[in-house]
Write an enzyme that holds these catalytic residues in place. Structure first.
Site, short mmCIF file in Angstrom:
data_model
loop_
_atom_site.label_atom_id
_atom_site.label_comp_id
_atom_site.label_asym_id
_atom_site.label_seq_id
_atom_site.Cartn_x
_atom_site.Cartn_y
_atom_site.Cartn_z
CD GLU A 165 -5.50 -6.10 -0.91
OE1 GLU A 165 -4.72 -4.59 -0.99
OE2 GLU A 165 -5.98 -6.67 -0.05
CG ASN A 184 -0.22 -0.36 2.40
OD1 ASN A 184 0.64 -0.71 2.41
ND2 ASN A 184 -1.14 0.13 3.69
N1 THU Z 1 -5.03 -1.43 2.37
C1 THU Z 1 -4.68 -2.47 1.43
O1 THU Z 1 -3.13 -1.84 1.61
N2 THU Z 1 -5.37 -3.29 1.51
C2 THU Z 1 -6.13 -4.45 2.16
O2 THU Z 1 -6.38 -5.37 1.71
C3 THU Z 1 -6.80 -3.45 2.94
C4 THU Z 1 -6.74 -2.44 2.97
C5 THU Z 1 -4.35 -0.78 2.68
C6 THU Z 1 -4.58 1.16 2.65
C7 THU Z 1 -4.71 1.69 3.67
O3 THU Z 1 -3.37 2.68 3.03
C8 THU Z 1 -4.04 0.83 4.54
O4 THU Z 1 -3.89 -0.27 4.41
C9 THU Z 1 -5.35 1.13 6.06
O5 THU Z 1 -6.64 0.95 5.40
#
Ligand code: THU
Length: 160
Positions: A74, A61
């Protein structure tokens, strides 16, 4: 008439019960969390995929001070796949996380937007994408295809 979806998935007590290839991918997802940029949520997500040609890729992320500009691990991974390995399906995708504010002892599953993106990637490449969900410790869930996470998905077929 009543109809129903049945969601079949595998659940393992820990990563030690996984076949070696799946354990390797989950380890790669856990390691990838170190490259997340998550100064706002302090929730580092790592995704790792084995492509149909055997290549391993990762995504994390990437947040932004303008919060909606951030992107999940993802979809970062799907962008890497589409941009660097065009046309190559994903065989298996593993997702893990490191939570600076708490435990990482159970699986997380992709957010709604990511489910939509995973579903379309799977559809356009024509191959079921297995999904492995696990924290740093604890039980692990394995799904046979990412589309299972999004019943009644909106798809490109609707735009014809
Ligand atoms: N996030 C992801 O990268 N993937 C997920 O499946 C759930 C949430 C990230 C988005 C944000 O940067 C952080 O996790 C908190 O929501």
């Amino acid at each position: 008439m009543h109809k129903e979806f049945t969601l079949r998935y595998e659940e393992y007590g820990s990563d030690r019960e996984l076949v070696p290839a799946d354990a390797e991918l989950l380890t790669a997802a856990r390691k990838a969390t170190a490259h997340a940029y998550a100064p706002y949520s302090h929730f580092q997500v790592g995704a790792a995929a084995r492509l149909a040609n055997g290549v391993l890729i990762t995504g994390t992320n990437q947040e932004n001070a303008s919060f909606p500009a951030g992107i999940c691990a993802e979809r970062t991974l799907l962008s890497v796949a589409g941009a660097q390995h065009p046309g190559v399906p994903i065989e298996t995708l593993a997702i893990s996380y490191h939570n600076e504010n708490g435990m990482s002892d159970r699986p997380i599953s992709p957010c709604g937007i990511c489910r939509q993106s995973l579903q379309e990637f799977e559809q356009r490449t024509g191959r079921p994408m297995r999904v492995i969900l696990g924290g740093e410790t604890g039980k692990v869930i394995v799904l046979a295809q990412s589309g299972l996470l999004l019943p009644f998905a909106f798809s490109a077929d609707e735009l014809r």
